[in-house]
Write an enzyme that holds these catalytic residues in place. Structure first.
Site, PDB file in Angstrom:
ATOM      1  CG  HIS A 101      -2.145  -0.751   0.918  1.00 36.32           C
ATOM      2  ND1 HIS A 101      -3.375  -0.187   1.457  1.00 36.32           N
ATOM      3  CD2 HIS A 101      -2.594  -1.856   0.260  1.00 36.32           C
ATOM      4  CE1 HIS A 101      -4.365  -0.997   1.009  1.00 36.32           C
ATOM      5  NE2 HIS A 101      -3.771  -1.872   0.430  1.00 36.32           N
ATOM      6  CD  GLU A 121      -6.507  -2.443  -2.837  1.00 38.18           C
ATOM      7  OE1 GLU A 121      -5.383  -1.926  -2.801  1.00 38.18           O
ATOM      8  OE2 GLU A 121      -6.612  -3.703  -2.999  1.00 38.18           O
TER       9      GLU A 121
END
Length: 328
Positions: free
Chosen positions: A38, A107
């Site tokens: 991330h 994402e």
């Protein structure tokens, strides 16, 4: 034989702590370790987002036995597939063949930071398919030129190619992604214990002439603590974003967006979906759905940086014993 793993949750811990947890998890008896990849945490209260590839390089040197995965890397926007191929080859060498490249369509939270917008789900899947083709070509060690719909590669070659080939796991979520990735991937990654999805993966591979099998890799959050109320409060603070489901989570762009989207999720809501507290048998029952659905590799997420040392020192080994006894 079902294998059980530990999640290096980059959103909730700093890099030095994560390496230390990786070593402790290996000692506790976990079979493998997965790292999230991330650029941002889901929620501001989590507070971390170190680089997964730097982290895994350190973990590869600090551990000896556990398999390592990215869970998962998006090789289409924040990283060009050429860069991912080079990273994967280098990490496989450092890990002495213990690494599996886990890939997904990404994402918005992490990929929007490079300023390229956020494609539709269908387009993201097409981008991922093309990226996997490039990565596989480069991992062969051959010189690669490629001009496709989404990517161009000019005279690229991976000079340090591992002796043990890098296998690829691909995150899937439904029939369309099964059709897209059953041929592209070696292993299936999914976030829900859906037996029909697992059966569909194997059937889709066999329909294209590929062998069935491969690993089916899943992940489940838990929040062990001696004090159940404390565990529920921590899970609500750190992991209520999980309640949105992946159709929502893939599109929200910022931690503020996740905070707003989950403002009405209560601690009881979280406790109803995530096992919280000291009851190891309760955790086993929550995990059971995964191996009954056909998952071969199941990674646990111990929620929150607070309590990781206690979980690994006190709960992990007896929990693994109970899980293996129930699953195998």
């Amino acid at each position: 034989m079902t294998r059980f793993g530990y999640t290096l949750m980059t959103e909730q811990s700093g890099p030095k702590d994560l390496v230390r947890y990786a070593v402790s998890a290996e000692r506790a008896g976990f079979d493998f370790e997965v790292s999230s990849d991330h650029f941002s945490p889901w929620l501001t209260s989590q507070g971390h987002a170190p680089n997964a590839w730097t982290l895994l390089g350190a973990v590869a040197q600090a551990t000896e036995r556990v398999s390592l995965y990215t869970y998962v890397t998006c090789p289409t926007m924040r990283y060009h597939p050429v860069v991912v191929a080079q990273q994967a080859a280098t990490l496989q060498i450092l890990a002495d063949g213990r690494f599996t490249l886990g890939l997904g369509a990404g994402e918005n939270l992490n990929e929007h930071v490079v300023g390229r917008g956020w494609p539709t789900a269908h387009r993201r899947q097409e981008m991922l398919q093309e990226a996997i083709v490039i990565i596989r070509q480069l991992l062969s060690g051959e010189l690669v030129d490629h001009k496709g719909e989404y990517f161009q590669v000019d005279s690229a070659r991976i000079w340090d190619v591992p002796d043990e080939p890098v296998t690829i796991g691909v995150a899937v979520s439904g029939a369309r992604s099964l059709d897209a990735f059953a041929r592209a991937g070696d292993h299936m990654i999914a976030v829900e214990p859906d037996g029909e999805l697992v059966d569909g993966w194997h059937a889709a591979r066999q329909a294209t002439g590929l062998p069935g099998g491969g690993r089916v890799i899943g992940q489940i959050p838990v929040c062990w603590d001696r004090d159940r109320d404390k565990a529920v409060a921590r899970a609500h603070d750190q992991f209520r974003w999980f309640a949105g489901g992946w159709d929502v989570n893939a599109d929200l762009p910022t931690p503020a967006g996740f905070a707003a989207a989950t403002q009405f999720v209560t601690p009881d809501d979280v406790a109803g979906s995530i096992p919280c507290g000291p009851d190891l048998d309760g955790i086993v029952e929550a995990v059971r759905a995964y191996w009954e659905a056909g998952f071969t590799d199941i990674a646990l997420v111990q929620i929150g940086d607070e309590g990781q040392d206690e979980f690994l020192a006190e709960a992990a080994t007896p929990l693994l014993e109970k899980l293996r006894a129930a699953a195998n």
